[in-house]
Design a protein around this motif. Structure first.
Motif, PDB file in Angstrom:
ATOM      1  N   ALA A   1       0.259  -1.008   0.201  1.00 45.26           N
ATOM      2  CA  ALA A   1       0.081   0.231   0.057  1.00 45.26           C
ATOM      3  C   ALA A   1       0.449   1.438  -0.036  1.00 45.26           C
ATOM      4  O   ALA A   1       0.406   2.095  -0.252  1.00 45.26           O
ATOM      5  CB  ALA A   1      -1.050   0.251   0.709  1.00 45.26           C
ATOM      6  N   HIS A   2       2.208   1.588   1.294  1.00 54.68           N
ATOM      7  CA  HIS A   2       3.016   2.514   0.752  1.00 54.68           C
ATOM      8  C   HIS A   2       3.300   2.769  -0.166  1.00 54.68           C
ATOM      9  O   HIS A   2       3.478   3.808  -0.533  1.00 54.68           O
ATOM     10  CB  HIS A   2       3.907   2.450   2.122  1.00 54.68           C
ATOM     11  CG  HIS A   2       3.403   2.111   2.611  1.00 54.68           C
ATOM     12  ND1 HIS A   2       2.673   3.315   3.725  1.00 54.68           N
ATOM     13  CD2 HIS A   2       3.049   1.449   4.439  1.00 54.68           C
ATOM     14  CE1 HIS A   2       2.513   3.311   5.064  1.00 54.68           C
ATOM     15  NE2 HIS A   2       2.221   2.228   5.459  1.00 54.68           N
TER      16      HIS A   2
ATOM     17  N   CYS B   1      11.665   6.398   0.325  1.00 55.96           N
ATOM     18  CA  CYS B   1      11.220   7.417   1.927  1.00 55.96           C
ATOM     19  C   CYS B   1       9.899   6.963   1.973  1.00 55.96           C
ATOM     20  O   CYS B   1       8.935   7.113   3.361  1.00 55.96           O
ATOM     21  CB  CYS B   1      11.229   8.937   0.887  1.00 55.96           C
ATOM     22  SG  CYS B   1      12.574   9.634   0.531  1.00 55.96           S
ATOM     23  N   CYS B   2       9.332   6.478   1.314  1.00 59.61           N
ATOM     24  CA  CYS B   2       8.324   5.961   1.664  1.00 59.61           C
ATOM     25  C   CYS B   2       7.587   4.353   2.422  1.00 59.61           C
ATOM     26  O   CYS B   2       7.304   4.215   3.537  1.00 59.61           O
ATOM     27  CB  CYS B   2       6.923   5.328   0.238  1.00 59.61           C
ATOM     28  SG  CYS B   2       6.949   3.671  -0.489  1.00 59.61           S
ATOM     29  N   LEU B   3       8.968   3.776   2.230  1.00 61.83           N
ATOM     30  CA  LEU B   3       9.129   2.452   3.606  1.00 61.83           C
ATOM     31  C   LEU B   3      10.383   2.854   4.426  1.00 61.83           C
ATOM     32  O   LEU B   3       9.922   2.312   5.810  1.00 61.83           O
ATOM     33  CB  LEU B   3       9.416   1.822   2.659  1.00 61.83           C
ATOM     34  CG  LEU B   3       8.502   1.095   1.220  1.00 61.83           C
ATOM     35  CD1 LEU B   3       9.565  -0.116   0.931  1.00 61.83           C
ATOM     36  CD2 LEU B   3       7.614   0.211   1.894  1.00 61.83           C
ATOM     37  N   LEU B   4      10.957   4.365   4.703  1.00 57.12           N
ATOM     38  CA  LEU B   4      11.470   4.712   6.204  1.00 57.12           C
ATOM     39  C   LEU B   4      11.023   4.084   7.139  1.00 57.12           C
ATOM     40  O   LEU B   4      12.189   4.102   7.862  1.00 57.12           O
ATOM     41  CB  LEU B   4      12.925   5.096   5.118  1.00 57.12           C
ATOM     42  CG  LEU B   4      13.509   5.390   6.194  1.00 57.12           C
ATOM     43  CD1 LEU B   4      15.070   4.404   6.489  1.00 57.12           C
ATOM     44  CD2 LEU B   4      14.842   6.814   5.619  1.00 57.12           C
ATOM     45  N   PRO B   5       9.892   5.214   7.542  1.00 55.17           N
ATOM     46  CA  PRO B   5       9.354   5.128   8.946  1.00 55.17           C
ATOM     47  C   PRO B   5       9.286   3.784   9.430  1.00 55.17           C
ATOM     48  O   PRO B   5       9.429   3.757  10.144  1.00 55.17           O
ATOM     49  CB  PRO B   5       8.367   6.025   8.192  1.00 55.17           C
ATOM     50  CG  PRO B   5       8.105   6.667   7.333  1.00 55.17           C
ATOM     51  CD  PRO B   5       8.844   5.828   6.334  1.00 55.17           C
TER      52      PRO B   5
ATOM     53  N   VAL C   1       5.596  12.276   1.155  1.00 55.30           N
ATOM     54  CA  VAL C   1       5.843  10.932   0.388  1.00 55.30           C
ATOM     55  C   VAL C   1       6.405  10.180   1.347  1.00 55.30           C
ATOM     56  O   VAL C   1       5.507   9.485   2.246  1.00 55.30           O
ATOM     57  CB  VAL C   1       6.481  10.233  -1.158  1.00 55.30           C
ATOM     58  CG1 VAL C   1       6.890   8.735  -1.047  1.00 55.30           C
ATOM     59  CG2 VAL C   1       6.826  11.077  -2.502  1.00 55.30           C
ATOM     60  N   THR C   2       6.881  10.455   2.242  1.00 57.29           N
ATOM     61  CA  THR C   2       7.509  10.121   3.439  1.00 57.29           C
ATOM     62  C   THR C   2       6.514   9.877   4.655  1.00 57.29           C
ATOM     63  O   THR C   2       5.767   9.406   5.230  1.00 57.29           O
ATOM     64  CB  THR C   2       9.124  10.463   4.109  1.00 57.29           C
ATOM     65  OG1 THR C   2       9.592  10.704   3.089  1.00 57.29           O
ATOM     66  CG2 THR C   2       9.010  10.327   5.232  1.00 57.29           C
ATOM     67  N   LEU C   3       5.547  11.576   4.455  1.00 51.94           N
ATOM     68  CA  LEU C   3       4.580  11.549   5.571  1.00 51.94           C
ATOM     69  C   LEU C   3       3.334  10.652   4.831  1.00 51.94           C
ATOM     70  O   LEU C   3       2.044  10.667   6.123  1.00 51.94           O
ATOM     71  CB  LEU C   3       4.086  13.545   5.358  1.00 51.94           C
ATOM     72  CG  LEU C   3       2.775  13.716   6.393  1.00 51.94           C
ATOM     73  CD1 LEU C   3       3.380  13.514   7.922  1.00 51.94           C
ATOM     74  CD2 LEU C   3       2.281  14.994   5.900  1.00 51.94           C
TER      75      LEU C   3
END
Length: 179
Positions: free
Chosen positions: A6-7, A34-38, A99-101
């Motif tokens: 989904a991310h 960036c979308c997966l790093l969190p 993207v990160t948020l």
């Protein structure tokens, strides 16, 4: 959490919203990072950091501050020739910030966990959105080959996948995406 699928789908749709001139392989690699790093914060569990701690899962790395920091750093990594402070730099900074948020926003739509520390490190309160239609994802690939894993993927298909596909269709129909 929403699954990695989904991310990545949401980040892909966000990237396709930008002009195709930005669509280098390096751009896409940094978009996915960036979308997966969190979710790198799950590694803290192995080191004894409790889930609910600010450095725990869905803590600092899911925050607005973390997304802003990444947004400011990544443009020069994704496009080394970009000059700091230019319009293109700020476009990339805003893009990588969003993207990160998006990671925390998707997780705040799930029906499990302790919430998202959007305002960490200034406030450790965890938040969910009032409407939480997405089933929380199991951790680990093998968990997806079960009834529960299939239920999660179906939930994500309905609440995340269909809107992403509709957005990509809108981009295509309006000519806003690369051929």
């Amino acid at each position: 959490m929403a699954s990695a699928f989904a991310h990545v789908a949401v980040a892909f749709a966000m990237g396709k919203s930008l002009s195709s001139q930005f669509h280098t392989s390096r751009f896409w690699w940094f978009t996915m990072a960036c979308c997966l790093l969190p979710d790198a914060d799950v590694l803290g569990l192995m080191f004894g950091i409790p889930y609910e701690h600010m450095l725990g899962h869905r803590g600092l790395t899911h925050s607005i501050a973390f997304a802003m920091l990444l947004g400011l750093v990544v443009p020069r990594l994704a496009a080394p020739t970009i000059r700091y402070g230019t319009r293109r730099y700020w476009l990339f900074a805003m893009y990588f910030f969003l993207v990160t948020l998006s990671h925390g926003f998707l997780d705040a739509l799930t029906d499990g966990g302790f919430g998202i520390a959007f305002f960490a490190p200034f406030d450790s309160t965890r938040y969910f959105f009032p409407w939480r239609p997405v089933s929380v994802s199991p951790i680990g690939i093998s968990a997806f080959v079960s009834y529960e894993g299939m239920r999660v993927l179906l939930s994500e298909l309905v609440w995340i996948g269909i809107p992403v596909v509709l957005w990509l269709i809108v981009l295509k129909v309006t000519g806003r995406t690369a051929k």
